[in-house]
Motif scaffolding. Structure first.
Motif, PDB file in Angstrom:
ATOM      1  N   LYS A 114      55.503  54.487   0.966  1.00  0.00           N
ATOM      2  CA  LYS A 114      55.196  55.363   2.101  1.00  0.00           C
ATOM      3  C   LYS A 114      55.899  56.714   1.987  1.00  0.00           C
ATOM      4  CE  LYS A 114      53.777  52.157   5.765  1.00  0.00           C
ATOM      5  NZ  LYS A 114      52.556  52.884   6.166  1.00  0.00           N
ATOM      6  N   TYR A 118      38.343  48.588   2.410  1.00  0.00           N
ATOM      7  CA  TYR A 118      39.451  49.426   2.860  1.00  0.00           C
ATOM      8  C   TYR A 118      39.431  49.610   4.376  1.00  0.00           C
ATOM      9  CZ  TYR A 118      40.204  50.681  -2.056  1.00  0.00           C
ATOM     10  OH  TYR A 118      40.461  50.647  -3.406  1.00  0.00           O
ATOM     11  N   TRP A 178      40.974  46.637   5.895  1.00  0.00           N
ATOM     12  CA  TRP A 178      42.435  46.644   5.697  1.00  0.00           C
ATOM     13  C   TRP A 178      43.142  47.559   6.686  1.00  0.00           C
ATOM     14  CZ3 TRP A 178      45.308  51.004   4.422  1.00  0.00           C
ATOM     15  CH2 TRP A 178      46.681  50.774   4.291  1.00  0.00           C
ATOM     16  N   ARG A 179      42.514  48.646   7.087  1.00  0.00           N
ATOM     17  CA  ARG A 179      43.205  49.667   7.871  1.00  0.00           C
ATOM     18  C   ARG A 179      43.689  49.162   9.224  1.00  0.00           C
ATOM     19  NH1 ARG A 179      41.378  55.563   5.740  1.00  0.00           N
ATOM     20  NH2 ARG A 179      43.511  56.030   6.350  1.00  0.00           N
ATOM     21  N   GLU A 205      47.311  49.136   8.719  1.00  0.00           N
ATOM     22  CA  GLU A 205      47.794  50.317   8.013  1.00  0.00           C
ATOM     23  C   GLU A 205      49.213  50.727   8.393  1.00  0.00           C
ATOM     24  OE1 GLU A 205      46.029  54.685   6.786  1.00  0.00           O
ATOM     25  OE2 GLU A 205      45.265  53.671   8.571  1.00  0.00           O
ATOM     26  N   GLU A 206      49.578  50.540   9.652  1.00  0.00           N
ATOM     27  CA  GLU A 206      50.887  51.006  10.111  1.00  0.00           C
ATOM     28  C   GLU A 206      52.039  50.250   9.462  1.00  0.00           C
ATOM     29  OE1 GLU A 206      51.578  53.633  12.094  1.00  0.00           O
ATOM     30  OE2 GLU A 206      49.436  54.041  11.859  1.00  0.00           O
ATOM     31  N   VAL A 229      50.824  48.744   2.994  1.00  0.00           N
ATOM     32  CA  VAL A 229      50.258  49.728   2.065  1.00  0.00           C
ATOM     33  C   VAL A 229      49.263  48.991   1.186  1.00  0.00           C
ATOM     34  CG1 VAL A 229      52.166  51.374   1.973  1.00  0.00           C
ATOM     35  CG2 VAL A 229      52.222  49.357   0.487  1.00  0.00           C
ATOM     36  N   GLY A 257      42.762  55.266   2.536  1.00  0.00           N
ATOM     37  CA  GLY A 257      44.049  54.673   2.889  1.00  0.00           C
ATOM     38  C   GLY A 257      44.908  54.239   1.729  1.00  0.00           C
ATOM     39  N   SER A 309      47.495  54.395  -1.159  1.00  0.00           N
ATOM     40  CA  SER A 309      48.644  55.282  -1.353  1.00  0.00           C
ATOM     41  C   SER A 309      49.336  55.118  -2.704  1.00  0.00           C
ATOM     42  CB  SER A 309      49.670  55.073  -0.230  1.00  0.00           C
ATOM     43  OG  SER A 309      50.002  53.706  -0.105  1.00  0.00           O
TER      44      SER A 309
END
Length: 322
Positions: free
Chosen positions: A7, A138, A141-142, A145-146, A149, A176, A178
C-alpha cells in the motif's frame, strides 16, 4: 507488513513461491511436506509466501511438455489447512475465468477471513471458456479493497512481442491492482524494457507506479531448461550456452540469478519504480530447493545492504506502543 509495504509502495519486498503437493499425495505425506516447508522457511527473511495454482497449459502450444502434467492440491486448501503455523502472509493464485462470479465471491471471502491475498491469472489456453472476466473478478474483489491488496501477473516476454505490457499494467491498476509478479526472469533486457516503458508511461500520465516483483528461479538441469522454453520463458542463447558448458548447471544458474537481481535492483532504484523479488521453488530435487532458500537469503541481504529493505524479523520485534 506485506499489506503495508504494498500500500505504501515500499521497495525491497521479498516473496517465496511454491507449488502445492500433487493431488494424489496422501494426507500423511502432505502433512510431512508442509512440516518441512515450514521448517525451511521459518528462518527466512520474507514478506509473504506465494502458493501457485498449477494449471495444465498443454493446449497453449503444440510442443511436447518436457514433464508430464499432474494435478496439484488446491493452493488455498494447502495454505490454510497445512501451513497455518508459518507466520507470514500467504498469496494465493487463482485463474478467475474458470469460476462463476458467485464462486469467486465465496472464495475471496474465505481468503479474506484468513488474511490471505489473491493474484488472479489467466485461463490455461486462449480458447478456454471464460466464466468470469478479469475486470468482473476485480470488481468482486473491491469489496475488500480497504483491508486487502490484489496482485496480477506481468510477462516481459509478452511486452517484447506486443509492446503493450505497460498499458496492461496501467489498465489493471485502474481495476485496483497494486502489485505485479513477473514470469521468471532470465532475459534481463526484456525485464528492463518493461520497467523503462512503465516508468515513462507513469511519468507521462502523472501516475504513481505500482510495485513490480520479479520472479527469480534457478535452473538445475538441461530438462528444466527445456521446460522453461516450453513455458515461454526466454533464456538468451548465450545464457543457455553458459549453463550447458558449466560444470555445475545449478550453481551457475544461481550466480546468474543473483546477478540479475542485483542489476534489476539498481535499474529500478534509478527509475524510482517500487520493486521486489519472488524467489521461486517449484522443483522437487533437494539441491534445487536448497538453492532457492540460499537465493532468498542472499537477495534479502543484498536489499538490506543497499538500504531498500529492513528485516521483517526486526520489524516484528519493534512494535511501537500506543
Amino acid at each position: 507488513m506485506f499489506l503495508n509495504k504494498i500500500k505504501s509502495r515500499e521497495s525491497g519486498v521479498v516473496l517465496y513461491g511454491i507449488t502445492p503437493p500433487k493431488a494424489d499425495t496422501t494426507v500423511e505425506r502432505v502433512a510431512e511436506i508442509a512440516e518441512k516447508t515450514i521448517a525451511r522457511l521459518s528462518a527466512l527473511d520474507i514478506d509473504a509466501l506465494v502458493v501457485y495454482d498449477v494449471q495444465d497449459e498443454s493446449a497453449r502450444t503444440k510442443e511436447e511438455r518436457p514433464f508430464p502434467f499432474m494435478n496439484s492440491l488446491d493452493p488455498f486448501v494447502f495454505a490454510s489447512e497445512y501451513l497455518g503455523s508459518l507466520d507470514v502472509p500467504k498469496i494465493i493464485y487463482r485463474p478467475a475465468g474458470k469460476f462463476s462470479g458467485e464462486e469467486l465471491s465465496e472464495w475471496l471471502d474465505a481468503l479474506h477471513k484468513q488474511s490471505f491475498y489473491p493474484v488472479f491469472v489467466g485461463v490455461p489456453a486462449p480458447d478456454f471458456p471464460v466464466r468470469t472476466s478479469l475486470p468482473e473478478a476485480y470488481r468482486i474483489w473491491r469489496e475488500n479493497e480497504e483491508t486487502s491488496v490484489i496482485g496480477a501477473v506481468t510477462i516481459p516476454e509478452r511486452h517484447k512481442l506486443l509492446q503493450d505490457e505497460d498499458v496492461r499494467i496501467l489498465d489493471k491498476m485502474e481495476c485496483g491492482v497494486s502489485y505485479f509478479i513477473s514470469q521468471c526472469v532470465f532475459n534481463i533486457g526484456y525485464a528492463k524494457q518493461v520497467i523503462e516503458d512503465l516508468a515513462a508511461s507513469c511519468d507521462r500520465q502523472k501516475i504513481t507506479p505500482p510495485t513490480i516483483i520479479f520472479t527469480i528461479t534457478a535452473c538445475g538441469s538441461e530438462k528444466t531448461l527445456q521446460f522453461m522454453d516450453w513455458l515461454g520463458i526466454n533464456v538468451p542463447d548465450d545464457v543457455k550456452e553458459d549453463l550447458r558448458k558449466s560444470e555445475d548447471i545449478l550453481e551457475r544458474s544461481v550466480n546468474i540469478c543473483l546477478d540479475i537481481a542485483s542489476e534489476l535492483t539498481e535499474f529500478c532504484m534509478q527509475r524510482s519504480i517500487p520493486f521486489g523479488f519472488n524467489i521461486e521453488s517449484v522443483a522437487i530435487r533437494k539441491a534445487e530447493i536448497e538453492a532457492s532458500v540460499y537465493m532468498a537469503s542472499e537477495i534479502s541481504q543484498m536489499l538490506r545492504d543497499k538500504g531498500v529493505r529492513q528485516s521483517v524479523r526486526a520489524q516484528k520485534e519493534f512494535r511501537p506502543t500506543t
